[in-house]
Each structure stands twice: as structure tokens, then as C-alpha cells.
Design a protein around this motif. Structure first.
Motif, PDB file in Angstrom:
ATOM      1  N   MET A  44      12.922   9.073 -14.453  1.00 45.60           N
ATOM      2  CA  MET A  44      12.291   8.974 -13.147  1.00 45.60           C
ATOM      3  C   MET A  44      10.870   8.428 -13.283  1.00 45.60           C
ATOM      4  SD  MET A  44      12.797  11.973 -10.518  1.00 45.60           S
ATOM      5  CE  MET A  44      12.116  11.972  -8.909  1.00 45.60           C
ATOM      6  N   ARG A  45      10.197   8.856 -14.364  1.00 43.43           N
ATOM      7  CA  ARG A  45       8.824   8.388 -14.557  1.00 43.43           C
ATOM      8  C   ARG A  45       8.792   6.888 -14.813  1.00 43.43           C
ATOM      9  NH1 ARG A  45       3.852  10.836 -17.878  1.00 43.43           N
ATOM     10  NH2 ARG A  45       2.915   8.801 -17.590  1.00 43.43           N
ATOM     11  N   ARG A  46       9.787   6.463 -15.596  1.00 45.54           N
ATOM     12  CA  ARG A  46       9.836   5.013 -15.873  1.00 45.54           C
ATOM     13  C   ARG A  46      10.028   4.228 -14.568  1.00 45.54           C
ATOM     14  NH1 ARG A  46      12.281   6.619 -20.535  1.00 45.54           N
ATOM     15  NH2 ARG A  46      14.397   6.343 -19.745  1.00 45.54           N
ATOM     16  N   LEU A  47      10.916   4.789 -13.693  1.00 48.81           N
ATOM     17  CA  LEU A  47      11.148   4.107 -12.402  1.00 48.81           C
ATOM     18  C   LEU A  47       9.857   4.053 -11.580  1.00 48.81           C
ATOM     19  CD1 LEU A  47      14.596   5.581 -11.301  1.00 48.81           C
ATOM     20  CD2 LEU A  47      14.126   3.284 -12.134  1.00 48.81           C
ATOM     21  N   VAL A  48       9.161   5.217 -11.561  1.00 50.16           N
ATOM     22  CA  VAL A  48       7.920   5.277 -10.785  1.00 50.16           C
ATOM     23  C   VAL A  48       6.883   4.322 -11.379  1.00 50.16           C
ATOM     24  CG1 VAL A  48       5.996   6.759 -10.124  1.00 50.16           C
ATOM     25  CG2 VAL A  48       8.318   7.581  -9.903  1.00 50.16           C
ATOM     26  N   ASP A  49       6.843   4.281 -12.738  1.00 49.21           N
ATOM     27  CA  ASP A  49       5.897   3.353 -13.386  1.00 49.21           C
ATOM     28  C   ASP A  49       6.206   1.910 -13.012  1.00 49.21           C
ATOM     29  OD1 ASP A  49       4.458   5.305 -14.505  1.00 49.21           O
ATOM     30  OD2 ASP A  49       5.317   5.142 -16.525  1.00 49.21           O
ATOM     31  N   ASP A  50       7.511   1.612 -12.973  1.00 45.69           N
ATOM     32  CA  ASP A  50       7.907   0.241 -12.586  1.00 45.69           C
ATOM     33  C   ASP A  50       7.438  -0.065 -11.165  1.00 45.69           C
ATOM     34  OD1 ASP A  50       9.006  -0.334 -14.960  1.00 45.69           O
ATOM     35  OD2 ASP A  50      11.116  -0.306 -14.311  1.00 45.69           O
ATOM     36  N   LEU A  51       7.653   0.907 -10.270  1.00 48.53           N
ATOM     37  CA  LEU A  51       7.232   0.694  -8.870  1.00 48.53           C
ATOM     38  C   LEU A  51       5.730   0.461  -8.782  1.00 48.53           C
ATOM     39  CD1 LEU A  51       9.338   3.284  -6.858  1.00 48.53           C
ATOM     40  CD2 LEU A  51       9.426   0.801  -6.685  1.00 48.53           C
TER      41      LEU A  51
ATOM     42  N   LEU B 268       4.048  10.478  -6.620  1.00 48.98           N
ATOM     43  CA  LEU B 268       5.209  10.984  -7.356  1.00 48.98           C
ATOM     44  C   LEU B 268       4.871  11.215  -8.824  1.00 48.98           C
ATOM     45  CD1 LEU B 268       8.132   8.795  -5.970  1.00 48.98           C
ATOM     46  CD2 LEU B 268       7.838  11.248  -5.691  1.00 48.98           C
ATOM     47  N   ARG B 269       3.942  10.401  -9.338  1.00 52.37           N
ATOM     48  CA  ARG B 269       3.622  10.435 -10.757  1.00 52.37           C
ATOM     49  C   ARG B 269       3.028  11.802 -11.166  1.00 52.37           C
ATOM     50  NH1 ARG B 269       0.332   7.451 -14.588  1.00 52.37           N
ATOM     51  NH2 ARG B 269       1.750   6.189 -15.849  1.00 52.37           N
ATOM     52  N   THR B 270       2.146  12.331 -10.313  1.00 51.35           N
ATOM     53  CA  THR B 270       1.460  13.582 -10.659  1.00 51.35           C
ATOM     54  C   THR B 270       2.442  14.741 -10.864  1.00 51.35           C
ATOM     55  OG1 THR B 270      -0.165  12.701  -9.138  1.00 51.35           O
ATOM     56  CG2 THR B 270      -0.630  14.872 -10.056  1.00 51.35           C
TER      57      THR B 270
ATOM     58  N   ASP C  77       0.842  -1.201   0.000  1.00 51.79           N
ATOM     59  CA  ASP C  77       0.000   0.000   0.000  1.00 51.79           C
ATOM     60  C   ASP C  77       0.870   1.242   0.000  1.00 51.79           C
ATOM     61  OD1 ASP C  77      -2.148  -1.572   0.021  1.00 51.79           O
ATOM     62  OD2 ASP C  77      -2.706  -1.282   2.129  1.00 51.79           O
ATOM     63  N   PHE C  78       1.931   1.194   0.807  1.00 53.36           N
ATOM     64  CA  PHE C  78       2.845   2.330   0.901  1.00 53.36           C
ATOM     65  C   PHE C  78       3.470   2.614  -0.469  1.00 53.36           C
ATOM     66  CE2 PHE C  78       7.285   3.652   1.448  1.00 53.36           C
ATOM     67  CZ  PHE C  78       7.091   4.882   2.059  1.00 53.36           C
ATOM     68  N   LEU C  79       3.944   1.525  -1.109  1.00 53.66           N
ATOM     69  CA  LEU C  79       4.583   1.643  -2.423  1.00 53.66           C
ATOM     70  C   LEU C  79       3.614   2.260  -3.432  1.00 53.66           C
ATOM     71  CD1 LEU C  79       7.398   0.599  -3.202  1.00 53.66           C
ATOM     72  CD2 LEU C  79       6.282  -1.336  -4.291  1.00 53.66           C
ATOM     73  N   SER C  80       2.390   1.769  -3.380  1.00 52.63           N
ATOM     74  CA  SER C  80       1.397   2.218  -4.338  1.00 52.63           C
ATOM     75  C   SER C  80       1.086   3.703  -4.140  1.00 52.63           C
ATOM     76  CB  SER C  80       0.151   1.359  -4.152  1.00 52.63           C
ATOM     77  OG  SER C  80      -0.947   1.980  -4.690  1.00 52.63           O
ATOM     78  N   ILE C  81       0.893   4.088  -2.866  1.00 49.31           N
ATOM     79  CA  ILE C  81       0.541   5.494  -2.584  1.00 49.31           C
ATOM     80  C   ILE C  81       1.686   6.414  -2.995  1.00 49.31           C
ATOM     81  CG2 ILE C  81       0.070   7.147  -0.726  1.00 49.31           C
ATOM     82  CD1 ILE C  81      -1.312   4.724   0.725  1.00 49.31           C
ATOM     83  N   VAL C  82       2.922   6.035  -2.594  1.00 54.81           N
ATOM     84  CA  VAL C  82       4.072   6.896  -2.888  1.00 54.81           C
ATOM     85  C   VAL C  82       4.250   7.052  -4.397  1.00 54.81           C
ATOM     86  CG1 VAL C  82       6.594   7.026  -2.752  1.00 54.81           C
ATOM     87  CG2 VAL C  82       5.260   6.456  -0.725  1.00 54.81           C
TER      88      VAL C  82
END
Ligand code: ADP
Length: 632
Positions: free
Chosen positions: A433-440, A391-393, A382-387
Motif C-alpha cells: 500500500m505504501r508503494r502505491l501511495v508513494d507512486d501516487l 495516507l502515508r502518515t 492538489d487532491f491527489l497530493s493531499i490524499v
């Protein structure tokens, strides 16, 4: 379990029992005869010679017969019999000598018969010889006054010897029969025991199976009481150890005496035995079996023997893995006397119940740990998903505004400038960074939903491979990327997701070939599947890491690799989830065609067949990669 009694000893014991009974009967007969003789001498024949001595002999014989009854309780019947024969012989001889009544020789017949019945043919013949000799000695010594003993002596001696032989033969038949009977009896008892033993063994193996049938602790405790009750006492109770309170608590109860079973459970619930107190508590404290009778109730009646009107109580420990799992207690009232098999069966049942209860306990511990771990995992996901969402926005807006700025600068300055170069760096870094966030985000979705969701469409994989290679080649102008794809490769799969896998494998091939070696991509049909391989000549992966690179956050060279190449170690994990969702497989191997480098490849069915949700069975294991409809 107790050793089974052995045949020969048992037979001996049976024979001794029989001899003792016979010796007792002989003593009573002798006593009766001596009493009759005494009465006769006393009342009927006051004039008989040596009357006082004869009376003395009769009284002595009465005394001896009574003594024999006591001797038989202390000495073997055989020894008592030998002494008895001797005394009888002496008494008859003395009576003949004293009274001079040579006809009393007939009494020797009774003594010979006794010897024959006790010891058989040999003893009978020998005793007749001895008595004939004694008789002859008395007659010839003239002890028999006024009688014509000497004339008829040979006839009487012959009679005694003949009687010895006949009585011996008779006894052989009688003793033979008795021995045969004892043997038959023994055989029957042994057969009955064998049958009993087989019945017990079958029952115990069935109980062993029943106890292990469930991994639920309450169900196992119930199975132990219910399964064991028919072969134990009127009621059977299984106690478990309550470590905190240092007491034993009733966990399950059963038994043919339903009323007693219920009363016992109620008693033990209101007064759970303390460890070390009473019979059940004593077993709980010492782990040694105990038996209690109504006559030895402990102070305070902790087991409820008086309150429940119990006649006996047997308690045995249930042990496994060196730990006390509980106590099995069984009890009966006067209508159901305690027999040996109850304790033996209780121990055998407890022996089988121990491992079953231990397994149930281990299973419940495991379930508890797993649910704790799953809860912790959920919090992390849940934490990973929320963070990553959060970050994506801002990243999206940074990317948008930098694009706008770049466009404006191009308009205003009409040519290349330092600011534009800076903006390009910003954009490429934000893209990364977006790609990393997308991966997460992908990873958190995979973990939360148990897999990647795919939306299959019809497309040409050959085109897709070529397009991906072009895109990567454009981004890395200095690299040589070859493609070997024959014609078309129509597939029914999730286009975006397959493209994501292709990009990841190509980007990795570029990233892990820092010296710029050539990269070759091949795609071909393999029966009902299609296969894509990406081969590079870069740093390669040592064999011990090869299997693990598909794990979450795994990087082959650990911190050194992370420092050198960057990244999160998620691309291959996501790729594997995507390929799994298509029902395919992904792998890595060493590039055998080059001195170094690796080959990453995947295969998917030409028509992806997503699994129906019902086919996903909860296993308690880490979530399998399964297909769900995309819902976000
Ligand atoms: P990342 O590249 O972000 O670390 P990946 O999941 O894509 O994460 O890769 C996991 C690890 O596998 C990498 O850290 C790297 O050690 C190894 N790896 C992946 N592709 C290659 C390759 N083509 N050559 C050598 N090592 C590779």
C-alpha cells in the motif's frame, strides 16, 4: 471583385462619344447658318423669287437642328448623322429649285464636307455623286429661271465630284487622327489601370500578411482598420457583433481624417447600431454590402451621417467560416468623393480580414479552454497530493508498530507462530500500500512541477543492477533471474531514482510472467550512454498497447488486466519521467528470443545533464518532463 472593363467596348464608347460631340457641333453650325439665311432673306432681299418658300426652308432647318440636339440623347450619333445629311441635301436642292439661284450649289460643298467628316471617304464621294445628280436634275428641268445654269453645268458637276474626293481624303486624315488619339487614350487608360491593379494586389497581399501576423483579436482588429484606412474613405471603422445585445460595437478606427475618425468612434460608442438598423446595422443583419449617400439618410440618422456630416458611407460584411465576424465601414465627407475603387477595396479587405479574425477568435477560445482545463487539472493534482500525504502518515505508523509487534512476538514465543505469520501478511500488505501511495505522490509531483527532480551522484550502474536483481530474486525465491553485466558501468545519475526504475521493470517482469518463466537482465555501455534491458517470457503486450503503457494509469488489458494483476498503471509512467529527467529514453518491445514475453529497456547518458529552468519554455502543451532540484 468587379470585372475590369474590356478594351474594344471602351474604344467603341469613346468613338461614339466623339461622334456625338461632332454631330452636336454640326447642328449648331447648321442652326447658325439657317438663322443667318433667314435674317438675310427677311431683311436684305425682299424681292428674291420664292422668298416665302426659302424662308420656310430656313425655319425648317432651324427646327431640325434643334430636334437633332434632342435626337442625339436618344439615338446613336451615326443614325442621326445619316438622316441629317439627307435633310441637308434636300434643303439645298429645294432652295436652288425654288430660288433659281444656281450659285447656291456651293452650299452642297458644306453638305459634302459634313458627310465626309461623319462617315469618311466613301460616303463623301457617294454624297457628291448624289448631289451632282440632284443639281443636274434641277438645272436641266429648268427650275433655275433666268440663269445660264446649263452652260456651266459640267464644270459645276466636276467641281462637286472633285470636292467629294478632296473632302473625303481630308476627312480620312482627320478621322484617322481622331481614332488614333482615341486608341492612344485608351492604351494610356488601360496601362494606368494595370498599374493600379498591380498596386492594389500588392497592397492586399501585404494586408493579408499583416492581418494574420497576430493571434490576438484586439491586435488583429486594429491591424484591419489601420491597414485598410489609407485606401478607403476619410475614416474607417471596424465593428464587431455583440451577440447578446444584438448590436454592433466599434472595435477599431483609423483614417486620414483623424478628426472624423475620432468623432465617428465616439458616436458609434454612444449609439452602437442595432442589427438591421441603418446602413451598418443592415449589413450586420443581411451580410450584404451597402452604400449610403447623404441624400438618403434613414429616419433617426442611426449611422450618424447627418451628425458627422458624412457625404457617403460604404459598409461591407466581414465573414469567415459561414459566420459574421464583423462589419467594415468607411465614410467620407464632401472633400473626399466616393469613387468605385473604395467599395471594391473595402470588399477585398474584408475578405482578407475574415479568416484572420476567425483564427484570432479560435485561438482565444482555445486559450480559455486550456486555462479552464489547467485549473481543473491543478485541483485534481492538489487532491491527489493531499490524499497521498494523509495516507502515508498512518501507513508509516502501522508499518512501525507491526514491526515492533513482530519483534516482541519473536522474543516471547521464540519460534514461528500463527500470529507472526499474520503480522508478516499485514506488513507485506502495508508495504504494498505504501508503494502505491508513494507512486501516487510521485505522479502528483511530476504533474505539478512538470517533471521529476534528480540529484546525480557518481556510482557503478553494474553494481546497482546486480543488487536490484538480488533483492528481487530474494523476494521471489521461486524465480530464475539471470544477469549479464560486463565489468563496471560508472555513471553520474540519481542513484535512488535509477534504482526505482530497475525495481519497477524487474517487479513487472515477475508480475507479468505468472507461469514463472525465466527473466534476463543485461546492462552494457553504448558509446556515451549505458543501456539496461529486462527480458521476460511472460504474457507480453500486444502491439497496439505497447506505446501506451508509459501513459498515466494505463493498463494493457484494461479492466481484465487490472482484475488479474492489480496495480495502478503508474510504475512505467514514473519510470519514463525519471529516464526523461536524465536525458535518456525508455521503450518496450516484444521478446523475439522467446515464444512470448516482452523486453523493457532504457538508455541514459553516462553523465546526466539536468536542464536549466530557463530552458523550459511554456508551450501550453502537457508539461514536459524536466529536471528541477528536489525541494521536498
Ligand atoms: P502496473 O503494473 O501497476 O499496472 P505499470 O505502469 O508498471 O503499472 O505498467 C503498465 C502496464 O503495462 C501494466 O498494466 C501491464 O499491462 C503492462 N506491462 C508492464 N510491464 C509488463 C511486462 N513485463 N509484461 C507484460 N505487460 C507489462
Amino acid at each position: 471583385m468587379e470585372a475590369w472593363s474590356d478594351g474594344p467596348h471602351e474604344l467603341e464608347r469613346n468613338l461614339e462619344r466623339q461622334m456625338r460631340a461632332q454631330e452636336r457641333q454640326l447642328a449648331w453650325v447648321r442652326l447658325g447658318m439657317a438663322a443667318l439665311a433667314a435674317a438675310f432673306l427677311f431683311a436684305a432681299r425682299p424681292d428674291i423669287p420664292g422668298r416665302e418658300v426659302l424662308l420656310g426652308i430656313a425655319v425648317a432647318l432651324i427646327g431640325w437642328s434643334l430636334l437633332v440636339l434632342w435626337l442625339l440623347t436618344r439615338f446613336p450619333a451615326r443614325e442621326v448623322g445619316i438622316v441629317s445629311t439627307g435633310i441637308e441635301m434636300a434643303a439645298v436642292t429645294l432652295a436652288i429649285y425654288v430660288s433659281g439661284a444656281v450659285d447656291l450649289y456651293l452650299l452642297y460643298g458644306l453638305v459634302i464636307l459634313g458627310a465626309a467628316l461623319r462617315f469618311g471617304l466613301g460616303a463623301s464621294v457617294w454624297s457628291s455623286v448624289v448631289m451632282a445628280a440632284l443639281y443636274a436634275a434641277v438645272v436641266l428641268s429648268g427650275g433655275s429661271q433666268g440663269e445660264t445654269g446649263a452652260e456651266v453645268l459640267p464644270l459645276r458637276v466636276a467641281y462637286l465630284l472633285g470636292f467629294g474626293v478632296v473632302a473625303g481624303l481630308f476627312s480620312r486624315i482627320v478621322i484617322g487622327r481622331a481614332t488614333e488619339n482615341a486608341r492612344l487614350q485608351q492604351l494610356l487608360t488601360e496601362e494606368e489601370r494595370d498599374r493600379e491593379r498591380i498596386r492594389e494586389r500588392e497592397l492586399l497581399s501585404r494586408l493579408g500578411r499583416d492581418f494574420g501576423a497576430s493571434l490576438d483579436r484586439a491586435a488583429t482588429l486594429e491591424a484591419v482598420a489601420v491597414g485598410a484606412a489609407p485606401v478607403l474613405g476619410g475614416a474607417t471603422l471596424v465593428f464587431t457583433v455583440d451577440d447578446a445585445g444584438r448590436r454592433l460595437r466599434p472595435a477599431s478606427v483609423a483614417g486620414p481624417d483623424g478628426e472624423l475618425a475620432e468623432k465617428w468612434r465616439a458616436f458609434a460608442t454612444t449609439r452602437p447600431p442595432r442589427l438591421g438598423e441603418g446602413i451598418v446595422g443592415g449589413v450586420g443583419a443581411t451580410a450584404a454590402p451597402r452604400t449610403g449617400q447623404a441624400s438618403e439618410i434613414a429616419t433617426g440618422d442611426p449611422d450618424g451621417m447627418r451628425a458627422l456630416e458624412l457625404d457617403w458611407l460604404v459598409a461591407v460584411p466581414i465573414l469567415a467560416g459561414g459566420r459574421m465576424q464583423g462589419v467594415l465601414a468607411t465614410a467620407g465627407r464632401a472633400d473626399r468623393p466616393l469613387d468605385d475603387s473604395v467599395r471594391r477595396m473595402a470588399e477585398a479587405v474584408a475578405e482578407r480580414a475574415g479568416p484572420a479574425l476567425q483564427n484570432a477568435q479560435l485561438w482565444s477560445d482555445l486559450q480559455e479552454r486550456m486555462s479552464r482545463e489547467q485549473a481543473a487539472q491543478r485541483i485534481k493534482d492538489d487532491f491527489l497530493s493531499i490524499v497521498s500525504h494523509e495516507l502515508r502518515t498512518p501507513l508509516t505508523s502501522i508499518q512501525g508498530y507491526s514491526q515492533m509487534l513482530e519483534a516482541r512476538l519473536r522474543e516471547e514465543l521464540a519460534g514461528e507462530s500463527k500470529e507472526m505469520a499474520h503480522l508478516r501478511v499485514i506488513r507485506s500488505q502495508v508495504g504494498r500500500m505504501r508503494r502505491l501511495v508513494d507512486d501516487l505522490l510521485d505522479v502528483s509531483r511530476i504533474d505539478r512541477r512538470g517533471g521529476v527532480s534528480i540529484e546525480p551522484v557518481d556510482f557503478d550502474l553494474a553494481d546497482e543492477v546486480r543488487a536490484a536483481v538480488d533483492r528481487v530474486a530474494r523476494e521471489h525465491g521461486d524465480r530464475t533471474i539471470g544477469v549479464e553485466v560486463q565489468g563496471t558501468l560508472p555513471v553520474h545519475a540519481d542513484r535512488d531514482r535509477i534504482d526505482q526504475v530497475l525495481s519497477n521493470l524487474l517487479e513487472n517482469a515477475v508480475k507479468y510472467s505468472p507461469d514463472g518463466g525465466p527473466i534476463l537482465v543485461t546492462a552494457e555501455r553504448r558509446g556515451s550512454e549505458v543501456e539496461v534491458r529486462v527480458a521476460d517470457t511472460g504474457v507480453g503486450i500486444s502491439s497496439e498497447h505497447r506505446e501506451n503503457v508509459f501513459e498515466r494509469f494505463y493498463q494493457a488489458d484494461g479492466d481484465a488486466g487490472r482484475r488479474r494483476f492489480g496495480g495502478l498503471g503508474l510504475g512505467l509512467y514514473i519510470s519514463r519521467a525519471i529516464i526523461d529527467a536524465h536525458g535518456g529514453r525508455i521503450w518496450s518491445a516484444a521478446n523475439d528470443e522467446a515464444p512470448s514475453g516482452s523486453v523493457f529497456g532504457f538508455r541514459i547518458p553516462r553523465v546526466a545533464m539536468p536542464l536549466a529552468p530557463a530552458e523550459i519554455a511554456p508551450t501550453g502543451e502537457p508539461p514536459p518532463f524536466v529536471v528541477r532540484r528536489r525541494d521536498s
